[in-house]
Design a protein around this motif. Structure first.
Motif: not given
Length: 241
Positions: A198-221
């Motif tokens: 949950n902490m990892l997922h939350s950090a991913a979303k915060k980084i994505a929000d900061e740089f207007s990026a997209t969160v991808l899975d292990h297949n880069r989807e």
């Protein structure tokens, strides 16, 4: 008459003297026989030898007893050492098998954060954000999130550069530009698995929000709810192992 009396006295005296002489000889022979009986040294030697033999017989059992006493502890020590060896073998085998088991079922949860083409993340903005999220730079070039935000405790998950060389140079973060970073958590997790994810997922979303990026899975989807549930199920499976 007087002559007859005189002869009687002479004969009687002779008989008395002869009897005394005979008694004396008999007494002398008797004393000699007693002396002969007492003189032989065989009997005293036997009596004196007997104690020596008795002493020897007493000493020998003591020696044998000492040997037996000395032998028994040696046997006991051997049995103890064998038991210790067996125990130590059993104990040493279990840790050797455990890592093999863990290595055989080891897996990863990987989430990528990728920016739009032409809009890379700037290291000058990424570094303070990572520090705010509790990441600590490691000597191998990754950012680690420990169980404690101060950097104490086991590593829960790590952040790497999504592109070559995959690591970060902390001395050149101001010049860094990258179009993506990757978060990964090793299974089984060193800490509490689900809270760590949950902490990892939350950090991913915060980084994505900061740089207007997209969160991808292990297949880069693009990461969706179904994939997140798959990750949660995988984590639970490892927790049950």
């Amino acid at each position: 008459m007087s002559d007859e009396l005189r002869w009687v006295l002479i004969i009687g005296g002779a008989l008395v003297i002869g009897g005394v002489l005979l008694h004396g000889l008999w007494s002398i022979r008797k004393n000699d026989s007693r002396t002969l009986v007492q003189e032989p040294s065989a009997a005293p030697d036997k009596k004196e030898a007997a104690p020596e033999s008795e002493k020897t017989s007493v000493v020998e059992p003591q020696m044998s007893a000492k040997l037996n006493v000395n032998d028994e502890p040696e046997l006991g020590d051997l049995s103890i050492s064998i038991d210790d060896d067996e125990r130590s073998t059993q104990v040493s085998d279990e840790p050797e098998q455990a890592p093999e088991g863990k290595t055989a079922v080891q897996d990863y949860i990987i989430i990528h954060i990728q920016t739009e083409e032409g809009l890379p993340m700037q290291g000058s903005s990424l570094l303070p954000l990572l520090l705010t999220l509790g990441f600590k730079y490691s000597e191998d070039g990754f950012f680690n999130r420990h169980e404690d935000a101060s950097g104490q405790g086991p590593v829960l998950f790590r952040l790497a550069n999504m592109f070559n060389p995959g690591t970060f140079d902390i001395d050149n973060m101001e010049q860094l530009q990258t179009e993506g970073v990757s978060l990964f958590m090793t299974l089984p997790c060193a800490g509490d698995s689900l809270p760590s994810f949950n902490m990892l997922h939350s950090a991913a979303k915060k980084i994505a929000d900061e740089f207007s990026a997209t969160v991808l899975d292990h297949n880069r989807e693009e990461l969706d709810v179904a994939t997140v549930r798959q990750y949660v199920e995988k984590i639970r499976e490892f927790d049950e192992l």
